[in-house]
Design a protein around this motif. Structure first.
Motif, PDB file in Angstrom:
ATOM      1  N   ASP A  92     -12.913   6.885 -16.373  1.00 45.79           N
ATOM      2  CA  ASP A  92     -11.842   7.065 -16.996  1.00 45.79           C
ATOM      3  C   ASP A  92     -10.916   7.657 -15.766  1.00 45.79           C
ATOM      4  OD1 ASP A  92     -12.515   5.480 -19.020  1.00 45.79           O
ATOM      5  OD2 ASP A  92     -11.810   6.644 -20.711  1.00 45.79           O
ATOM      6  N   ARG A  93     -11.751   8.826 -15.292  1.00 44.09           N
ATOM      7  CA  ARG A  93     -10.760   8.857 -13.962  1.00 44.09           C
ATOM      8  C   ARG A  93     -10.677   8.010 -12.971  1.00 44.09           C
ATOM      9  NH1 ARG A  93     -12.694  11.070  -8.718  1.00 44.09           N
ATOM     10  NH2 ARG A  93     -15.420   9.657  -8.357  1.00 44.09           N
ATOM     11  N   GLU A  94     -11.615   6.940 -12.441  1.00 46.62           N
ATOM     12  CA  GLU A  94     -10.881   5.824 -12.009  1.00 46.62           C
ATOM     13  C   GLU A  94      -9.449   5.554 -12.271  1.00 46.62           C
ATOM     14  OE1 GLU A  94     -14.588   3.892 -11.535  1.00 46.62           O
ATOM     15  OE2 GLU A  94     -16.021   5.278 -10.441  1.00 46.62           O
ATOM     16  N   LYS A  95      -9.179   5.398 -13.559  1.00 49.21           N
ATOM     17  CA  LYS A  95      -8.028   4.885 -14.063  1.00 49.21           C
ATOM     18  C   LYS A  95      -7.063   5.342 -13.747  1.00 49.21           C
ATOM     19  CE  LYS A  95     -11.586   1.552 -16.808  1.00 49.21           C
ATOM     20  NZ  LYS A  95     -11.675   1.561 -17.905  1.00 49.21           N
ATOM     21  N   LEU A  96      -6.811   6.337 -13.613  1.00 53.13           N
ATOM     22  CA  LEU A  96      -5.715   7.763 -13.508  1.00 53.13           C
ATOM     23  C   LEU A  96      -4.762   7.098 -12.126  1.00 53.13           C
ATOM     24  CD1 LEU A  96      -7.237  10.632 -13.299  1.00 53.13           C
ATOM     25  CD2 LEU A  96      -6.026  10.057 -14.892  1.00 53.13           C
ATOM     26  N   PRO A  97      -3.663   6.809 -12.896  1.00 50.61           N
ATOM     27  CA  PRO A  97      -3.076   5.864 -12.203  1.00 50.61           C
ATOM     28  C   PRO A  97      -2.469   6.773 -10.714  1.00 50.61           C
ATOM     29  CG  PRO A  97      -1.546   6.892 -14.115  1.00 50.61           C
ATOM     30  CD  PRO A  97      -3.181   6.884 -14.383  1.00 50.61           C
ATOM     31  N   SER A  98      -2.075   5.770  -9.768  1.00 49.78           N
ATOM     32  CA  SER A  98      -1.102   7.092  -8.525  1.00 49.78           C
ATOM     33  C   SER A  98       0.347   6.892  -8.344  1.00 49.78           C
ATOM     34  CB  SER A  98      -1.802   6.413  -7.592  1.00 49.78           C
ATOM     35  OG  SER A  98      -1.108   7.127  -5.318  1.00 49.78           O
ATOM     36  N   PRO A  99       0.601   8.073  -8.413  1.00 51.54           N
ATOM     37  CA  PRO A  99       2.386   8.367  -8.293  1.00 51.54           C
ATOM     38  C   PRO A  99       3.378   7.609  -7.164  1.00 51.54           C
ATOM     39  CG  PRO A  99       1.094  10.503  -7.643  1.00 51.54           C
ATOM     40  CD  PRO A  99       0.603   9.683  -8.593  1.00 51.54           C
ATOM     41  N   LEU A 100       1.897   6.958  -5.946  1.00 51.61           N
ATOM     42  CA  LEU A 100       2.214   6.501  -4.828  1.00 51.61           C
ATOM     43  C   LEU A 100       2.949   4.807  -5.268  1.00 51.61           C
ATOM     44  CD1 LEU A 100      -0.587   8.012  -2.500  1.00 51.61           C
ATOM     45  CD2 LEU A 100       2.159   9.046  -3.173  1.00 51.61           C
ATOM     46  N   ILE A 101       1.474   3.813  -5.867  1.00 55.90           N
ATOM     47  CA  ILE A 101       2.326   3.045  -6.235  1.00 55.90           C
ATOM     48  C   ILE A 101       3.354   2.570  -6.116  1.00 55.90           C
ATOM     49  CG2 ILE A 101       1.443   0.904  -7.780  1.00 55.90           C
ATOM     50  CD1 ILE A 101      -0.488   2.502  -6.856  1.00 55.90           C
ATOM     51  N   GLY A 102       3.703   1.697  -5.419  1.00 58.11           N
ATOM     52  CA  GLY A 102       4.990   1.050  -5.002  1.00 58.11           C
ATOM     53  C   GLY A 102       6.214   1.966  -3.987  1.00 58.11           C
ATOM     54  N   LYS A 103       5.995   3.058  -3.595  1.00 52.87           N
ATOM     55  CA  LYS A 103       6.643   3.917  -3.291  1.00 52.87           C
ATOM     56  C   LYS A 103       5.814   3.976  -1.620  1.00 52.87           C
ATOM     57  CE  LYS A 103       7.619   6.868  -6.925  1.00 52.87           C
ATOM     58  NZ  LYS A 103       7.455   8.361  -7.429  1.00 52.87           N
ATOM     59  N   PRO A 104       7.346   4.406  -0.265  1.00 58.95           N
ATOM     60  CA  PRO A 104       6.214   4.285   0.275  1.00 58.95           C
ATOM     61  C   PRO A 104       4.939   5.222   0.720  1.00 58.95           C
ATOM     62  CG  PRO A 104       8.977   4.593   0.582  1.00 58.95           C
ATOM     63  CD  PRO A 104       7.964   4.770  -0.934  1.00 58.95           C
ATOM     64  N   ALA A 105       3.854   5.221   1.672  1.00 58.77           N
ATOM     65  CA  ALA A 105       2.689   5.274   1.851  1.00 58.77           C
ATOM     66  C   ALA A 105       3.555   6.988   2.865  1.00 58.77           C
ATOM     67  CB  ALA A 105       2.155   4.629   2.852  1.00 58.77           C
ATOM     68  N   PRO A 106       2.815   8.110   2.344  1.00 63.51           N
ATOM     69  CA  PRO A 106       2.912   9.615   2.810  1.00 63.51           C
ATOM     70  C   PRO A 106       3.016   9.201   4.282  1.00 63.51           C
ATOM     71  CG  PRO A 106       1.550   9.526   0.800  1.00 63.51           C
ATOM     72  CD  PRO A 106       2.321   8.545   1.309  1.00 63.51           C
ATOM     73  N   HIS A 107       3.491   9.860   5.476  1.00 65.69           N
ATOM     74  CA  HIS A 107       3.517   9.921   6.955  1.00 65.69           C
ATOM     75  C   HIS A 107       2.189  10.513   6.731  1.00 65.69           C
ATOM     76  CE1 HIS A 107       4.455   9.338  11.071  1.00 65.69           C
ATOM     77  NE2 HIS A 107       4.425  11.404  10.965  1.00 65.69           N
ATOM     78  N   PHE A 108       1.027   9.916   8.167  1.00 63.58           N
ATOM     79  CA  PHE A 108       0.511  10.790   8.647  1.00 63.58           C
ATOM     80  C   PHE A 108       0.183  10.191  10.977  1.00 63.58           C
ATOM     81  CE2 PHE A 108      -2.673   7.651   7.479  1.00 63.58           C
ATOM     82  CZ  PHE A 108      -2.562   6.526   8.321  1.00 63.58           C
ATOM     83  N   SER A 109       0.242  11.355  11.260  1.00 60.73           N
ATOM     84  CA  SER A 109      -0.446  11.041  11.998  1.00 60.73           C
ATOM     85  C   SER A 109      -1.450  11.945  12.260  1.00 60.73           C
ATOM     86  CB  SER A 109       0.647  11.314  13.697  1.00 60.73           C
ATOM     87  OG  SER A 109       0.926  11.475  15.113  1.00 60.73           O
ATOM     88  N   LEU A 110      -2.877  11.305  12.876  1.00 63.33           N
ATOM     89  CA  LEU A 110      -4.050  11.990  12.759  1.00 63.33           C
ATOM     90  C   LEU A 110      -4.759  11.244  14.769  1.00 63.33           C
ATOM     91  CD1 LEU A 110      -4.767  11.597   9.132  1.00 63.33           C
ATOM     92  CD2 LEU A 110      -4.547  13.197  10.607  1.00 63.33           C
ATOM     93  N   MET A 160      -2.423   8.147  15.518  1.00 53.93           N
ATOM     94  CA  MET A 160      -2.721   7.138  15.472  1.00 53.93           C
ATOM     95  C   MET A 160      -1.123   7.733  13.994  1.00 53.93           C
ATOM     96  SD  MET A 160      -4.117   3.662  14.218  1.00 53.93           S
ATOM     97  CE  MET A 160      -3.886   2.715  15.792  1.00 53.93           C
ATOM     98  N   SER A 161      -0.421   6.574  13.958  1.00 52.78           N
ATOM     99  CA  SER A 161       0.432   7.400  12.256  1.00 52.78           C
ATOM    100  C   SER A 161       0.097   5.845  11.205  1.00 52.78           C
ATOM    101  CB  SER A 161       1.695   7.526  12.857  1.00 52.78           C
ATOM    102  OG  SER A 161       2.536   6.577  13.755  1.00 52.78           O
TER     103      SER A 161
END
Length: 197
Positions: free
Chosen positions: A41-59, A69-70
């Protein structure tokens, strides 16, 4: 005549049991963590990111020393961000499935190499093949915190505007791709002309 100190013996008894109580509490926490990691069931945990801008990275880009790349660089077409590591047994199980899917060119598949050694990641891709459009490397795991990543593999679908549309925890399977990912891609509409989706 010696006068006993009130409750002195009771304090000594409590002090003896304190390490055992701490150990028992840690054991309970460890058992809960193991249960959560094995609970499907952990695979079904909802993500608070759904519907929101992807968090920024520059890696750093794994295969190109000195290049970063960002998330901004990835905008303009949807992409599938796949979290993996050479140390991850489930990533090895997922890899053939991910490779077959990447060959369809439905969407760009971006590798997010997490907490890995540079040489180990390169060796792993050389051995098993590289299905990724590009691989970014989060060597210290700091960018992963913003994405809410707590294990590998994990996969995110991000739309052309940079909004997270779907997340899956655990190894992708043909069934997950068919029943969950493809319908999500269909909702995004056709890919921009001249760009692989």
């Amino acid at each position: 005549m010696n006068t006993p100190v009130p409750n002195g013996g009771a304090r000594r008894d409590k002090a003896r049991w304190l390490p055992l109580a701490v150990f028992a509490a840690l054991a309970v926490l460890l058992a809960a963590g193991v249960w959560l990691s094995r609970n499907p069931d952990r695979e079904k945990l909802p993500s608070p990111l759904i519907g929101k801008p992807a968090p920024h990275f520059s890696l750093p880009v794994l295969h190109e020393a000195g290049r970063l790349m960002s998330t901004q660089d990835l905008r303009g077409a949807p992409y599938l961000l796949n979290v993996w590591g050479s140390w991850c047994p489930a990533c090895r199980d997922e890899h053939p499935v991910l490779t077959r899917f990447a060959e369809t060119k439905r969407v760009r598949v971006v590798g997010f190499n997490w907490k890995d050694e540079h040489a180990d990641a390169l060796r792993w891709l050389e051995e098993f093949g590289n299905p990724y459009f590009v691989v970014v490397a989060d060597y210290e795991g700091k960018a992963a915190i913003d994405w809410g990543i707590y294990g590998a593999p994990e996969t995110f679908l991000v739309d052309a505007q940079g909004v997270v549309r779907w997340k899956f925890v655990g190894p992708l399977t043909d069934k997950v791709i068919r029943d969950e990912l493809i319908p999500q891609l269909d909702r995004l509409g056709p890919a921009p002309r001249g760009q692989a989706r």
